[in-house]
Design a protein around this motif. Structure first.
Motif, PDB file in Angstrom:
ATOM      1  N   SER A  12      12.191 118.531  57.613  1.00 43.35           N
ATOM      2  CA  SER A  12      13.169 118.733  56.537  1.00 43.35           C
ATOM      3  C   SER A  12      12.773 117.956  55.284  1.00 43.35           C
ATOM      4  CB  SER A  12      14.564 118.307  56.994  1.00 43.35           C
ATOM      5  OG  SER A  12      15.057 119.180  57.972  1.00 43.35           O
ATOM      6  N   ILE A  13      12.402 116.704  55.474  1.00 44.61           N
ATOM      7  CA  ILE A  13      12.010 115.882  54.319  1.00 44.61           C
ATOM      8  C   ILE A  13      10.724 116.423  53.708  1.00 44.61           C
ATOM      9  CG2 ILE A  13      11.266 113.571  53.600  1.00 44.61           C
ATOM     10  CD1 ILE A  13      13.319 112.460  55.670  1.00 44.61           C
ATOM     11  N   ARG A  14       9.792 116.845  54.532  1.00 45.44           N
ATOM     12  CA  ARG A  14       8.559 117.463  54.010  1.00 45.44           C
ATOM     13  C   ARG A  14       8.904 118.691  53.157  1.00 45.44           C
ATOM     14  NH1 ARG A  14       3.302 117.148  54.694  1.00 45.44           N
ATOM     15  NH2 ARG A  14       3.460 115.740  56.453  1.00 45.44           N
ATOM     16  N   LYS A  15       9.860 119.487  53.606  1.00 49.11           N
ATOM     17  CA  LYS A  15      10.277 120.676  52.844  1.00 49.11           C
ATOM     18  C   LYS A  15      10.790 120.281  51.455  1.00 49.11           C
ATOM     19  CE  LYS A  15       9.914 124.352  55.547  1.00 49.11           C
ATOM     20  NZ  LYS A  15       9.170 125.518  55.157  1.00 49.11           N
ATOM     21  N   LEU A  16      11.530 119.177  51.382  1.00 52.72           N
ATOM     22  CA  LEU A  16      12.023 118.712  50.083  1.00 52.72           C
ATOM     23  C   LEU A  16      10.857 118.360  49.155  1.00 52.72           C
ATOM     24  CD1 LEU A  16      15.023 116.456  51.170  1.00 52.72           C
ATOM     25  CD2 LEU A  16      15.109 118.792  50.287  1.00 52.72           C
ATOM     26  N   PHE A  17       9.852 117.684  49.700  1.00 49.05           N
ATOM     27  CA  PHE A  17       8.668 117.339  48.912  1.00 49.05           C
ATOM     28  C   PHE A  17       7.904 118.608  48.513  1.00 49.05           C
ATOM     29  CE2 PHE A  17       9.338 113.054  50.494  1.00 49.05           C
ATOM     30  CZ  PHE A  17       8.852 112.262  49.470  1.00 49.05           C
ATOM     31  N   GLU A  18       7.781 119.530  49.442  1.00 55.18           N
ATOM     32  CA  GLU A  18       7.036 120.762  49.155  1.00 55.18           C
ATOM     33  C   GLU A  18       7.716 121.604  48.086  1.00 55.18           C
ATOM     34  OE1 GLU A  18       6.536 122.438  53.073  1.00 55.18           O
ATOM     35  OE2 GLU A  18       4.781 121.179  53.474  1.00 55.18           O
ATOM     36  N   MET A  19       9.041 121.532  48.002  1.00 56.14           N
ATOM     37  CA  MET A  19       9.752 122.221  46.920  1.00 56.14           C
ATOM     38  C   MET A  19       9.228 121.749  45.561  1.00 56.14           C
ATOM     39  SD  MET A  19      13.775 122.205  48.050  1.00 56.14           S
ATOM     40  CE  MET A  19      14.279 122.126  46.343  1.00 56.14           C
ATOM     41  N   VAL A  20       8.902 120.476  45.488  1.00 61.98           N
ATOM     42  CA  VAL A  20       8.456 119.873  44.231  1.00 61.98           C
ATOM     43  C   VAL A  20       7.014 120.270  43.904  1.00 61.98           C
ATOM     44  CG1 VAL A  20       8.022 117.689  43.039  1.00 61.98           C
ATOM     45  CG2 VAL A  20      10.032 117.926  44.504  1.00 61.98           C
ATOM     46  N   ILE A  21       6.142 120.279  44.904  1.00 61.59           N
ATOM     47  CA  ILE A  21       4.720 120.520  44.616  1.00 61.59           C
ATOM     48  C   ILE A  21       4.316 121.976  44.738  1.00 61.59           C
ATOM     49  CG2 ILE A  21       4.102 118.166  45.275  1.00 61.59           C
ATOM     50  CD1 ILE A  21       2.826 119.344  47.825  1.00 61.59           C
ATOM     51  N   ASP A  22       5.228 122.834  45.203  1.00 63.07           N
ATOM     52  CA  ASP A  22       4.910 124.254  45.365  1.00 63.07           C
ATOM     53  C   ASP A  22       4.708 124.901  43.996  1.00 63.07           C
ATOM     54  OD1 ASP A  22       4.584 126.853  46.132  1.00 63.07           O
ATOM     55  OD2 ASP A  22       6.593 127.104  46.948  1.00 63.07           O
ATOM     56  N   SER A  23       3.482 125.260  43.719  1.00 62.94           N
ATOM     57  CA  SER A  23       3.161 125.817  42.397  1.00 62.94           C
ATOM     58  C   SER A  23       3.491 127.299  42.264  1.00 62.94           C
ATOM     59  CB  SER A  23       1.675 125.595  42.094  1.00 62.94           C
ATOM     60  OG  SER A  23       0.888 126.265  43.066  1.00 62.94           O
ATOM     61  N   THR A  24       4.012 127.913  43.328  1.00 61.79           N
ATOM     62  CA  THR A  24       4.349 129.335  43.243  1.00 61.79           C
ATOM     63  C   THR A  24       5.732 129.557  42.642  1.00 61.79           C
ATOM     64  OG1 THR A  24       5.308 129.415  45.472  1.00 61.79           O
ATOM     65  CG2 THR A  24       2.933 129.863  45.267  1.00 61.79           C
ATOM     66  N   GLN A  25       6.491 128.497  42.457  1.00 65.32           N
ATOM     67  CA  GLN A  25       7.834 128.634  41.902  1.00 65.32           C
ATOM     68  C   GLN A  25       7.764 129.056  40.435  1.00 65.32           C
ATOM     69  OE1 GLN A  25      10.607 128.400  43.726  1.00 65.32           O
ATOM     70  NE2 GLN A  25       9.322 127.974  45.495  1.00 65.32           N
ATOM     71  N   GLN A  26       8.734 129.833  40.024  1.00 67.09           N
ATOM     72  CA  GLN A  26       8.829 130.286  38.637  1.00 67.09           C
ATOM     73  C   GLN A  26       9.628 129.270  37.821  1.00 67.09           C
ATOM     74  OE1 GLN A  26       7.231 132.800  37.408  1.00 67.09           O
ATOM     75  NE2 GLN A  26       6.429 133.499  39.360  1.00 67.09           N
ATOM     76  N   GLN A  27       9.101 128.068  37.736  1.00 68.28           N
ATOM     77  CA  GLN A  27       9.769 127.003  36.997  1.00 68.28           C
ATOM     78  C   GLN A  27       8.725 126.041  36.457  1.00 68.28           C
ATOM     79  OE1 GLN A  27      12.098 125.516  40.273  1.00 68.28           O
ATOM     80  NE2 GLN A  27      10.686 123.842  40.662  1.00 68.28           N
ATOM     81  N   PRO A  28       9.099 125.267  35.456  1.00 71.23           N
ATOM     82  CA  PRO A  28       8.161 124.266  34.939  1.00 71.23           C
ATOM     83  C   PRO A  28       7.861 123.210  36.002  1.00 71.23           C
ATOM     84  CG  PRO A  28       9.954 124.662  33.393  1.00 71.23           C
ATOM     85  CD  PRO A  28      10.324 125.345  34.673  1.00 71.23           C
ATOM     86  N   LYS A  29       6.790 122.473  35.775  1.00 70.41           N
ATOM     87  CA  LYS A  29       6.415 121.393  36.700  1.00 70.41           C
ATOM     88  C   LYS A  29       7.387 120.231  36.547  1.00 70.41           C
ATOM     89  CE  LYS A  29       1.503 122.327  37.019  1.00 70.41           C
ATOM     90  NZ  LYS A  29       0.166 121.755  36.915  1.00 70.41           N
ATOM     91  N   GLY A  30       7.458 119.476  37.616  1.00 69.77           N
ATOM     92  CA  GLY A  30       8.288 118.276  37.585  1.00 69.77           C
ATOM     93  C   GLY A  30       9.743 118.569  37.886  1.00 69.77           C
ATOM     94  N   CYS A  31      10.614 117.792  37.297  1.00 67.47           N
ATOM     95  CA  CYS A  31      12.044 117.848  37.601  1.00 67.47           C
ATOM     96  C   CYS A  31      12.839 117.593  36.325  1.00 67.47           C
ATOM     97  CB  CYS A  31      12.354 116.781  38.648  1.00 67.47           C
ATOM     98  SG  CYS A  31      14.095 116.499  38.959  1.00 67.47           S
ATOM     99  N   LEU A  32      13.744 118.486  36.026  1.00 66.93           N
ATOM    100  CA  LEU A  32      14.565 118.337  34.821  1.00 66.93           C
ATOM    101  C   LEU A  32      15.383 117.051  34.861  1.00 66.93           C
ATOM    102  CD1 LEU A  32      15.639 119.436  32.127  1.00 66.93           C
ATOM    103  CD2 LEU A  32      17.337 120.726  33.453  1.00 66.93           C
ATOM    104  N   ALA A  33      15.931 116.702  36.025  1.00 61.22           N
ATOM    105  CA  ALA A  33      16.745 115.489  36.124  1.00 61.22           C
ATOM    106  C   ALA A  33      15.910 114.233  35.867  1.00 61.22           C
ATOM    107  CB  ALA A  33      17.411 115.411  37.499  1.00 61.22           C
ATOM    108  N   VAL A  34      14.708 114.183  36.431  1.00 62.31           N
ATOM    109  CA  VAL A  34      13.827 113.036  36.194  1.00 62.31           C
ATOM    110  C   VAL A  34      13.435 112.984  34.722  1.00 62.31           C
ATOM    111  CG1 VAL A  34      11.564 112.021  36.718  1.00 62.31           C
ATOM    112  CG2 VAL A  34      12.978 112.929  38.568  1.00 62.31           C
ATOM    113  N   ASN A  35      13.093 114.141  34.157  1.00 60.83           N
ATOM    114  CA  ASN A  35      12.744 114.187  32.733  1.00 60.83           C
ATOM    115  C   ASN A  35      13.891 113.651  31.875  1.00 60.83           C
ATOM    116  OD1 ASN A  35      10.477 115.536  33.653  1.00 60.83           O
ATOM    117  ND2 ASN A  35      11.014 117.499  32.748  1.00 60.83           N
TER     118      ASN A  35
END
Length: 191
Positions: A83-106
């Motif tokens: 489950s925790i790995r899945k959370l990390f993979e959500m972040v590094i998965d480059s196939t997502q149609q979204q900018p890199k990183g995280c809006l909240a962190v930014n």
């Protein structure tokens, strides 16, 4: 007589979210928002308010999307580590149609020291993510997957910090092997 809106509010909000995510708050002008959202300036003000109010709505929309994705990724049939790995993979998965990183962190990095409302919202986001990690770890400990001697509060803080760090690193590197190594090392703390 009031006019009907000539745009889809959710789609416009998503477009604003992507723009703020890519450029940041300060760099994004009202004209950028008009151009990117495809909505007249007056309609933006009438529907979403000023730039700051729109940004706060964007952050709330981002949270809704990410919480939904997190719930979809963290399945009860998975182990805690999976489950925790899945959370990390959500972040590094480059196939997502979204900018890199995280809006909240930014937003936290750019604005939290100068904008109390953004600081409060990003702190809330971080607390909720850390609580999710704590709950996962507690469940894992109750199920015997995580050793009882582990301090799950400290672990949830450490893993959250690592998750925030990965969100930043994805903006600066495409080295998936490096990112996977960090995830593996982070997860090794659960043994």
């Amino acid at each position: 007589m009031a006019r009907n809106k000539e745009f889809d509010e959710k789609k416009a909000l998503r477009k604003a979210m992507i723009l703020f995510w890519e450029q940041g708050y300060e760099k994004t002008s009202m004209q950028d928002l008009v151009d990117h959202m495809g909505v007249h300036r007056r309609s933006i003000y009438d529907t979403f308010g000023d730039k700051h109010t729109l940004f706060m709505r964007v952050l709330n929309h981002y949270v809704e999307i990410m919480e939904g994705r997190m719930k979809n990724e963290v399945k009860t049939e998975l182990t805690v580590k999976q489950s925790i790995r899945k959370l990390f993979e959500m972040v590094i998965d480059s196939t997502q149609q979204q900018p890199k990183g995280c809006l909240a962190v930014n937003a936290a990095v750019e604005l939290s020291l100068i904008d109390e409302e953004v600081a409060k919202k990003t702190t809330e986001i971080f607390i909720n993510t850390e609580a999710l990690l704590f709950d996962l770890l507690k469940h894992g400990q109750d199920q015997g997957e995580i050793p009882k001697h582990n301090d799950i509060k400290g672990l949830s803080q450490f893993i959250h910090n690592s998750l925030v760090g990965i969100r930043v690193l994805t903006k600066t590197t495409n080295d998936k092997e490096k990112l996977e190594s960090i995830i593996n090392f982070t997860l090794s703390t659960l043994d």
